[in-house]
Design an enzyme around this catalytic site. Sequence first.
Site, PDB file in Angstrom:
ATOM      1  CG  HIS A 130      -0.300  -0.050   2.531  1.00 15.64           C
ATOM      2  ND1 HIS A 130       0.526  -1.068   2.942  1.00 15.64           N
ATOM      3  CD2 HIS A 130      -0.336   0.834   3.543  1.00 15.64           C
ATOM      4  CE1 HIS A 130       0.969  -0.797   4.157  1.00 15.64           C
ATOM      5  NE2 HIS A 130       0.466   0.349   4.546  1.00 15.64           N
ATOM      6  NE  ARG A 139      -0.690  15.364  -2.895  1.00 20.90           N
ATOM      7  CZ  ARG A 139      -1.966  15.446  -2.531  1.00 20.90           C
ATOM      8  NH1 ARG A 139      -2.436  14.717  -1.575  1.00 20.90           N
ATOM      9  NH2 ARG A 139      -2.802  16.256  -3.133  1.00 20.90           N
TER      10      ARG A 139
END
Length: 183
Positions: A130, A139
């Site tokens: 993942h 992010r």
Amino acid sequence: MTQEAFCFEYEKTAAIKDAVFSLLFSSSTEIREMVKIRKLNSRKTIALVAHDNKKKDLIEWAEYNRAALLRHELMATGTTGKMLEDKLDRPVRKLLSGPLGGDQQIGALIAEGSVDVLVFFWDPMEAQPHDPDIKALLRVAVTWNIPFACDRATADFILTSPLFHEDYECQIPDYSEYVKRKI
């Protein structure tokens, strides 16, 4: 420099000083209209995440810092949450396991302003199925300007910062132009 040029420079400098003075001493309401601020209370909500090879490190770190962590709300992904709950002998809000969507849940909570700090001990030496979710989580943490640590040293610096234990006003980037852009 001529006297006329000197006067012009002096007036320009004085105008700049007046503008800075006005900004510094204007009411906080006026400043808040110019910059988006999110208040992080002295009692923080901390999201804790660890990859399998880093769970032991995170648990040891949390146990060592138990007294400080008890003053805050804790949440964690899957197995990490259960391990923290057992070691710290206190409730931890448990989300899904990272690969099953737990990383994305934490990212969504960061975006809505419900997470103040992210401690994510990730394994840089092992590819994760993942990985895109992990990159997205990091992010989002940067996007919403929350403090985050990916290793013990950084986690120690964050947890021992005087700012960590008091209210803190965090500047949020203004994404209104990005949201309004024409595609």
